[in-house]
Design a protein around this motif. Structure first.
Motif, PDB file in Angstrom:
ATOM      1  N   TYR A   1       0.831  -1.208   0.000  1.00 42.84           N
ATOM      2  CA  TYR A   1       0.000   0.000   0.000  1.00 42.84           C
ATOM      3  C   TYR A   1       0.868   1.263   0.000  1.00 42.84           C
TER       4      TYR A   1
ATOM      5  N   TYR B   1       2.464  13.034  -9.635  1.00 48.28           N
ATOM      6  CA  TYR B   1       1.826  13.819  -8.588  1.00 48.28           C
ATOM      7  C   TYR B   1       0.742  14.762  -9.103  1.00 48.28           C
TER       8      TYR B   1
ATOM      9  N   ILE C   1      -1.822  14.160 -10.588  1.00 49.27           N
ATOM     10  CA  ILE C   1      -3.167  13.609 -10.390  1.00 49.27           C
ATOM     11  C   ILE C   1      -3.738  14.058  -9.040  1.00 49.27           C
ATOM     12  N   VAL C   2      -2.864  14.417  -8.109  1.00 46.37           N
ATOM     13  CA  VAL C   2      -3.281  14.680  -6.730  1.00 46.37           C
ATOM     14  C   VAL C   2      -3.738  16.130  -6.505  1.00 46.37           C
TER      15      VAL C   2
ATOM     16  N   PRO D   1      -7.815  17.279  -6.834  1.00 47.09           N
ATOM     17  CA  PRO D   1      -8.662  16.678  -5.798  1.00 47.09           C
ATOM     18  C   PRO D   1      -8.247  17.127  -4.399  1.00 47.09           C
ATOM     19  N   LEU D   2      -6.945  17.261  -4.166  1.00 48.17           N
ATOM     20  CA  LEU D   2      -6.473  17.665  -2.843  1.00 48.17           C
ATOM     21  C   LEU D   2      -6.939  19.087  -2.523  1.00 48.17           C
TER      22      LEU D   2
ATOM     23  N   LEU E   1     -10.528  18.777  -1.675  1.00 49.78           N
ATOM     24  CA  LEU E   1     -10.668  18.142  -0.361  1.00 49.78           C
ATOM     25  C   LEU E   1     -10.410  19.144   0.762  1.00 49.78           C
TER      26      LEU E   1
ATOM     27  N   SER F   1       3.222  13.613   2.893  1.00 48.23           N
ATOM     28  CA  SER F   1       2.438  12.540   2.270  1.00 48.23           C
ATOM     29  C   SER F   1       3.075  12.079   0.963  1.00 48.23           C
TER      30      SER F   1
ATOM     31  N   LEU G   1      -2.845  11.635   0.115  1.00 47.64           N
ATOM     32  CA  LEU G   1      -2.398  11.094  -1.171  1.00 47.64           C
ATOM     33  C   LEU G   1      -3.394  10.083  -1.757  1.00 47.64           C
ATOM     34  N   VAL G   2      -3.758   9.071  -0.966  1.00 48.74           N
ATOM     35  CA  VAL G   2      -4.592   8.005  -1.537  1.00 48.74           C
ATOM     36  C   VAL G   2      -6.016   8.496  -1.802  1.00 48.74           C
ATOM     37  N   ILE G   3      -6.598   9.190  -0.836  1.00 47.63           N
ATOM     38  CA  ILE G   3      -7.971   9.682  -1.050  1.00 47.63           C
ATOM     39  C   ILE G   3      -8.051  10.627  -2.251  1.00 47.63           C
ATOM     40  N   PRO G   4      -7.126  11.604  -2.373  1.00 51.20           N
ATOM     41  CA  PRO G   4      -7.173  12.438  -3.590  1.00 51.20           C
ATOM     42  C   PRO G   4      -7.070  11.630  -4.885  1.00 51.20           C
ATOM     43  N   ILE G   5      -6.276  10.568  -4.895  1.00 51.48           N
ATOM     44  CA  ILE G   5      -6.172   9.764  -6.121  1.00 51.48           C
ATOM     45  C   ILE G   5      -7.522   9.090  -6.407  1.00 51.48           C
TER      46      ILE G   5
ATOM     47  N   MET H   1     -10.358  10.186  -5.448  1.00 50.30           N
ATOM     48  CA  MET H   1     -11.256  11.268  -5.885  1.00 50.30           C
ATOM     49  C   MET H   1     -11.060  11.556  -7.369  1.00 50.30           C
ATOM     50  N   ALA H   2      -9.798  11.535  -7.807  1.00 48.78           N
ATOM     51  CA  ALA H   2      -9.527  11.807  -9.221  1.00 48.78           C
ATOM     52  C   ALA H   2     -10.214  10.763 -10.098  1.00 48.78           C
ATOM     53  N   PHE H   3     -10.140   9.490  -9.677  1.00 51.55           N
ATOM     54  CA  PHE H   3     -10.834   8.445 -10.434  1.00 51.55           C
ATOM     55  C   PHE H   3     -12.329   8.729 -10.486  1.00 51.55           C
TER      56      PHE H   3
ATOM     57  N   VAL I   1      -5.603  10.370 -14.896  1.00 52.62           N
ATOM     58  CA  VAL I   1      -5.741   8.931 -14.643  1.00 52.62           C
ATOM     59  C   VAL I   1      -5.058   8.142 -15.760  1.00 52.62           C
TER      60      VAL I   1
END
Lengths: 278, 288
Positions: free
Chosen positions: A114, A123, A125-126, A129-130, A133, A152, B22-26, B28-30, B264
């Motif tokens: 994980y 990066y 892609i982040v 959404p970040l 968020l 992170s 990091l993981v949640i934003p990715i 979210m992007a999907f 993506v």
């Protein structure tokens, strides 16, 4: 025998010429930036290669006095981000690695994978959404949250390096301390953490330099005025006042070059280790 | 001996930071990529339509073309030259050390600083053109960053300049794992320099080479900073890269869903290339 000797010498000369020419190509832009920081604008274009005697400090002074670009604030932000981001990365990643390296359950193995996924992520892609968020969580953009964003982004690399390193250390020392009644927390901080110092140096340089030089993250996450974003906004996309541009570059690059020349081996190890271990 | 169970607590802080930021934003992007959304109004679910548009978008097509050209040329040059340079400085001497130090400098500097320096040199009213004029060669003066072809060439040169020393170091580390005895054995067998390179060096540095190639591909596919500063994607959209396009669609045009779909796809492409190279090369590794 003699002709072989001659041939070898000729090959050596060719090699040296190639190296010196490439060396000049590498150094020339840096040289141009340095000498022209200390020249007046018209001289930069008329005579870019000469060494300025006496050096003119106009460019440096105009950068220091620019009311729209507070250089001290930029340095402050970059230093806080770099120091805090690196320190927190080291603490959380080394602790996580201790767990990942010393516990072999199904869960810890999955957790290892994980954490590893982050290494492949582009990066870009982040960011969006970040931002959304953080907006929804009412967290203001700025240095504090940016510290954790950098953490992170570096956990994958740092925990991977630490896990491999801790794996290679004998477990007996920890067991002995455990028999003596030390708590896990004590064992980690007092025994293991000093032992993984070489790995910490490597990670500190990789992460620290990465944060110091990062442009995209502070630019897109709230235009935080780090040294890179600050320079970008101060110069603007259309400026052709190269003396001032060089002076900004001078301020951004000098700390890095000095640090690099003082600790070359560590820098080279730090920046290539990520690739070689990965 | 009573073995104390180590608690997940040690991994918890890293887990929380990594997951939330990091993981949640990715994820979210999907999710965004399946919707039409400008970031503010109501989201509309449109399935895979964004992905279909990715393949029809001519502006993105141009960015993909630029990224492909930049990546192919830079990857080839830095790996061939990087290996060559590494072989030249693979000696323990003061001279080699100085060259190693010098070649690596551009890689420790920030891309912002580097890009501004190169911009000042290559701009129409920059140092290079004024030098050409001073040398009486005003016929050679060109608008290097103002036209697609020359601007892409400039970006390629800057990327080569910036990363060559890094790849030299990766190859140097690989070369230093090759045991000296094998070269001696090759000499005894009557091998010349080319034989040594072909039969000893090359097979033994394949792991290092795969790492270097992979890093250069990933670096170039993510290219943003140099373009942002030197040309700002222009003139028009001519020098855009994929990442530049994603940022511009997402942040300037508020096309959250669409830009997420492109990112993506980029994620999947980088993942596929990484897995391909790692598995392909690991089959060819030779034990020293």
């Amino acid at each position: 025998m003699k002709s072989m000797h001659k041939e070898k010498r000729r090959a050596n000369i060719v090699q040296n010429v190639i190296l010196i020419l490439l060396g000049i190509v590498v150094v020339l832009p840096i040289y141009i930036a340095v000498v022209n920081t200390f020249k007046q604008s018209d001289l930069i274009l008329n005579d870019p290669l000469s060494i300025p005697i006496p050096p003119i400090l106009d460019n440096i002074i105009s950068v220091l006095k620019n009311p729209n670009a507070n250089l001290m604030q930029m340095y402050g932000n970059s230093i806080i981000l770099m120091v805090a981001g690196t320190a927190i990365t080291i603490v959380v990643a080394s602790m996580a690695a201790y767990y990942l390296a010393r516990v072999s359950t199904r869960f810890s193995k999955s957790l290892r994978i994980y954490f590893l996924i982050g290494i492949m992520v582009p990066y870009v892609i982040v960011y969006l959404p970040l931002c959304i968020l953080l907006r929804n969580m009412n967290i203001p953009f700025g240095v504090p949250i940016l510290i954790f964003v950098f953490v992170s982004g570096n956990i994958s690399f740092a925990s991977f390096m630490y896990t491999n390193y801790i794996h290679s250390l004998p477990i007996e020392l920890e067991e002995a301390a455990s028999i003596d009644g030390a708590s896990q927390f004590q064992i980690f901080w007092q025994i293991l953490f000093p032992l993984i110092r070489p790995c910490t140096v490597t990670i500190a340089i990789f992460v620290g330099l990465g944060i110091w030089n990062d442009f995209q993250t502070p630019l897109l996450m709230g235009q935080v005025k780090t040294i890179t974003v600050g320079i970008y906004t101060a110069v603007g996309p259309f400026s052709a006042n190269w003396g001032v541009v060089f002076a900004y570059v001078f301020f951004a690059a000098v700390p890095v070059i000095v640090a690099y020349l003082c600790a070359q081996k560590n820098f080279i190890n730090g920046l290539t280790a990520g690739a070689l271990k990965g | 001996m009573k073995k104390k169970k180590m608690s997940f607590g040690f991994a918890a802080p890293a887990f929380v930071i990594y997951t939330v930021l990091l993981v949640i934003p990715i994820l979210m992007a999907f999710y965004f990529s399946l919707n039409k959304w400008n970031g503010f109004n109501e989201m509309t679910f449109i399935g895979l339509n964004n992905y279909l548009n990715v393949f029809k978008d001519s502006r993105l097509g141009n960015a993909v073309g630029n990224t492909a050209v930049i990546s192919i040329v830079v990857v080839l040059v830095v790996n061939v030259l990087g290996l060559g340079l590494a072989m030249l400085v693979n000696k323990a001497s003061a001279k080699s050390n100085i060259f190693r130090t010098v070649f690596f400098i551009p890689f420790v500097l920030s891309t912002v600083a580097i890009s501004f320096v190169w911009k000042s040199i290559l701009s129409y009213n920059g140092v290079l053109n004024s030098m050409l004029t001073a040398l009486g060669q005003s016929g050679l003066v060109g608008n290097w960053l103002g036209k697609q072809g020359p601007a892409i060439v400039c970006i390629i040169l800057v990327e080569i300049w910036r990363t060559l020393g890094y790849h030299m170091m990766l190859y140097l580390a690989a070369l230093q794992t090759v045991p000296q005895e094998l070269y001696e054995a090759c000499t005894v067998d009557g091998g010349n320099r080319w034989d040594k390179f072909r039969n000893v060096t090359l097979p033994l540095i394949i792991p290092g080479m795969s790492v270097s190639i992979l890093m250069s591909i990933i670096n170039e596919l993510r290219m943003y900073d140099v373009v942002k500063i030197m040309t700002d994607g222009g003139p028009g959209y001519d020098t855009e890269t994929v990442v530049y396009n994603i940022v511009s669609q997402g942040f300037s045009n508020n096309m959250v869903g669409y830009s997420s779909a492109i990112s993506v796809v980029l994620f999947l492409v980088i993942g596929a290339i990484s897995i391909f190279i790692v598995t392909k090369m690991s089959g060819k590794e030779v034990e020293a």
